[in-house]
Design an enzyme around this catalytic site. Structure first.
Site, PDB file in Angstrom:
ATOM      1  N   GLU A   1     -16.542  60.762  -8.437  1.00  0.00           N
ATOM      2  CA  GLU A   1     -17.861  61.069  -9.039  1.00  0.00           C
ATOM      3  C   GLU A   1     -18.986  60.532  -8.147  1.00  0.00           C
ATOM      4  O   GLU A   1     -19.055  59.335  -7.848  1.00  0.00           O
ATOM      5  CB  GLU A   1     -17.939  60.459 -10.450  1.00  0.00           C
ATOM      6  CG  GLU A   1     -19.144  60.954 -11.227  1.00  0.00           C
ATOM      7  CD  GLU A   1     -19.159  60.484 -12.673  1.00  0.00           C
ATOM      8  OE1 GLU A   1     -18.080  60.353 -13.281  1.00  0.00           O
ATOM      9  OE2 GLU A   1     -20.266  60.232 -13.180  1.00  0.00           O
TER      10      GLU A   1
ATOM     11  N   LYS B   1     -17.216  55.279 -21.380  1.00  0.00           N
ATOM     12  CA  LYS B   1     -16.755  56.089 -20.233  1.00  0.00           C
ATOM     13  C   LYS B   1     -17.467  55.620 -18.966  1.00  0.00           C
ATOM     14  O   LYS B   1     -16.867  55.512 -17.899  1.00  0.00           O
ATOM     15  CB  LYS B   1     -17.037  57.572 -20.514  1.00  0.00           C
ATOM     16  CG  LYS B   1     -16.466  58.536 -19.494  1.00  0.00           C
ATOM     17  CD  LYS B   1     -17.356  58.772 -18.294  1.00  0.00           C
ATOM     18  CE  LYS B   1     -16.758  59.799 -17.345  1.00  0.00           C
ATOM     19  NZ  LYS B   1     -17.500  59.943 -16.103  1.00  0.00           N
TER      20      LYS B   1
ATOM     21  N   ASP C   1      -2.502  50.200 -12.533  1.00  0.00           N
ATOM     22  CA  ASP C   1      -2.223  51.351 -13.384  1.00  0.00           C
ATOM     23  C   ASP C   1      -3.438  51.625 -14.281  1.00  0.00           C
ATOM     24  O   ASP C   1      -3.641  50.962 -15.291  1.00  0.00           O
ATOM     25  CB  ASP C   1      -0.970  51.016 -14.214  1.00  0.00           C
ATOM     26  CG  ASP C   1      -0.549  52.127 -15.148  1.00  0.00           C
ATOM     27  OD1 ASP C   1      -1.353  53.032 -15.412  1.00  0.00           O
ATOM     28  OD2 ASP C   1       0.597  52.066 -15.633  1.00  0.00           O
TER      29      ASP C   1
ATOM     30  N   HIS D   1     -28.251  61.065 -10.521  1.00  0.00           N
ATOM     31  CA  HIS D   1     -26.980  61.774 -10.473  1.00  0.00           C
ATOM     32  C   HIS D   1     -27.091  63.003  -9.572  1.00  0.00           C
ATOM     33  O   HIS D   1     -26.253  63.236  -8.701  1.00  0.00           O
ATOM     34  CB  HIS D   1     -26.612  62.174 -11.904  1.00  0.00           C
ATOM     35  CG  HIS D   1     -25.221  62.689 -12.023  1.00  0.00           C
ATOM     36  ND1 HIS D   1     -24.130  61.856 -11.984  1.00  0.00           N
ATOM     37  CD2 HIS D   1     -24.746  63.935 -12.171  1.00  0.00           C
ATOM     38  CE1 HIS D   1     -23.046  62.581 -12.104  1.00  0.00           C
ATOM     39  NE2 HIS D   1     -23.385  63.844 -12.215  1.00  0.00           N
TER      40      HIS D   1
HETATM   41  C1  MEV Z   1     -21.304  59.509 -16.406  1.00  0.00           C
HETATM   42  O1  MEV Z   1     -20.100  59.544 -15.685  1.00  0.00           O
HETATM   43  C2  MEV Z   1     -21.403  58.220 -17.195  1.00  0.00           C
HETATM   44  C3  MEV Z   1     -22.601  58.119 -18.138  1.00  0.00           C
HETATM   45  O2  MEV Z   1     -22.634  59.231 -19.012  1.00  0.00           O
HETATM   46  C4  MEV Z   1     -22.434  56.832 -18.898  1.00  0.00           C
HETATM   47  C5  MEV Z   1     -23.428  56.648 -20.018  1.00  0.00           C
HETATM   48  O3  MEV Z   1     -23.949  57.618 -20.574  1.00  0.00           O
HETATM   49  O4  MEV Z   1     -23.669  55.455 -20.362  1.00  0.00           O
HETATM   50  C6  MEV Z   1     -23.898  58.139 -17.366  1.00  0.00           C
END
Ligand code: MEV
Length: 434
Positions: free
Chosen positions: A85, A276, A292, A389
């Site tokens: 990513e 995530k 792992d 991003h």
């Molecule tokens: C993207 O990989 C992760 C985010 O969505 C985490 C979040 O929203 O806190 C930017």
């Protein structure tokens, strides 16, 4: 419909590829060429990778990046991250630098115990079974596993406790040996599973000798839920030091940040995405250090739901004029055994980290997760996530459009002052190509 193939695993690598490309691909020769293009020219190295799993046809690259300037308990680390990513490593580096100037990360390993279970059924009386396990065979369970545990014990680890658990209230005839282990610098999966399988054998054998009831071993396996293998990471600073954003006053930023974390604490839809983002940092380091990541993922998410509702792994508060942000998570990691002794790049990343113990690696990984979450919440509550991003994603779009290096230079310059969207990149490149 494709016919099933038998004896596939016995074919040579070349025969496997032949079958694959002639069965599934419109252009078998170019598909084969692509597969072979990713082979390492060093045959020994390629063979090492081939032998990690069954039916290897080639290698699947992920970028290995590094995020420098992580100050953890006064020591500076450059953290390796294997991830696809675009913005993750950049965000980690930014966060590291931000906190480097504000005292760095403080971490602490709270506990290091792991669990494994022998699951069995019996039509016997629960009290008789408890007496049989606790007083008749407990010593035999330890004795019979001595050949497995003796080296681990020499180093200070081994079996911590063997507990009989009556689970008949949730499932008829269901019992467990619930066993606690200390595996030191090893992740310990093989050690734990070998001990458990020996326990199962001893239990079955002794039950046949001494009990009149039926006892059936169902399975023996470690648990990836490790709520007693916990590490804590935190950062804190005076609110006034949260001053690196030109458009937002530090106290407004602190309050929005804390509110964003509180939302993740109470709202599962947000908590999953929030966590995530934490796992973006954690998985990347876990993978780069040969651990792992599926085990870590499963354990971490179970922990996030331990009170019955899925919630945020991180927490934040304002205490007087201090901003505090922290996380406690379960991490079962190893720095010896498994891939750590085999994968040349894992040896490299561990050396880069100063050959850490498992406990030190737990702290580094937790920091990568906390840093990643800090970066995400900071962007979300200020500029929005897309700005950073999409800036990082620009190169991917340019590569998809097969931009030349001149086109890349021009467009990277252009998008320094324009918002990146896929359609704008397409239209700018079309203008250049007219
Ligand atoms: C993207 O990989 C992760 C985010 O969505 C985490 C979040 O929203 O806190 C930017």
């Amino acid at each position: 419909m494709t016919k099933p193939i038998s004896g596939f695993s016995k074919l040579s690598k070349s025969e496997k590829i032949d079958w694959l490309v002639t069965t599934y691909f419109a252009h078998p020769e170019s598909s084969r060429a692509l597969i072979e293009q990713y082979w390492n020219s060093d045959e020994k190295l390629q063979q090492l990778h081939d032998e990690f799993i069954e039916n290897t046809i080639t290698n699947f690259y992920l970028p290995l990046g590094v995020a420098p300037n992580f100050l953890i308990n006064g020591k500076t680390y450059t953290i390796p991250m294997a991830i696809e990513e675009s913005s993750v490593v950049a965000a980690a580096s930014k966060s590291a630098k931000f906190w480097y100037d504000r005292g760095g990360f403080k971490t602490e390993v709270i506990s290091t115990q792991k669990i494994g279970q022998v699951h069995f059924t019996s039509d016997g009386d629960p009290e008789d079974l408890a007496l049989f396990i606790d007083y008749v065979i407990k010593e035999k369970l330890y004795e019979d596993t001595k050949h497995i545990t003796k080296n681990m014990e020499k180093r200070g680890g081994g079996i911590v406790d063997i507990e009989f658990r009556d689970k008949t209230d949730v499932l008829e005839h269901y019992y467990q040996l619930h066993v606690t282990f200390e595996t030191l610098d090893a992740m310990g999966a093989n050690f734990i599973n070998s001990c458990l399988e020996q326990f199962a054998e001893t239990l079955k054998r002794e039950a046949q000798k001494s009990l009149s009831c039926q006892l059936e071993i169902i399975m023996s396996i470690l648990s990836n839920y490790v709520p007693n293998c916990i590490v804590r990471a935190e950062v804190s600073c005076p609110i006034n030091d949260l001053n690196d954003h030109p458009d937002i006053a530090p106290e407004v930023f602190a309050e929005k940040f804390v509110q964003a974390v509180k939302i993740a604490e109470v709202e599962p839809f947000r908590a999953v995405t929030h966590n995530k983002g934490i796992m973006n940092g954690i998985d990347a380091v876990v993978l780069a250090t040969g651990n792992d990541f599926r085990a870590v993922e499963a354990g971490v998410h179970a922990y996030a739901a331990k009170n019955g509702q899925y919630t945020s792994l991180t927490h934040a508060e304002i205490e007087g004029d201090t901003f505090k942000f922290w996380m406690e998570i379960p991490l079962a990691l190893g720095t010896v055994g498994g891939l750590t002794n085999l994968h040349p790049l894992v040896k490299l990343t561990l050396e880069m980290l100063g050959k850490p113990s498992a406990q030190e690696l737990m702290q580094i990984v937790a920091v990568a997760g906390l840093a990643q979450n800090f970066a995400a919440i900071r962007s979300l509550t200020t500029t929005g996530i897309q700005e950073g991003h999409m800036k990082m994603h620009l190169m991917n779009i340019l590569n998809q459009l097969e931009a030349t290096s001149d086109e890349k230079t021009t467009l990277i310059e252009h998008f320094k002052t324009h918002t990146v969207t896929h359609s704008d990149v397409v239209s700018e490149i079309e203008k250049l190509r007219q």
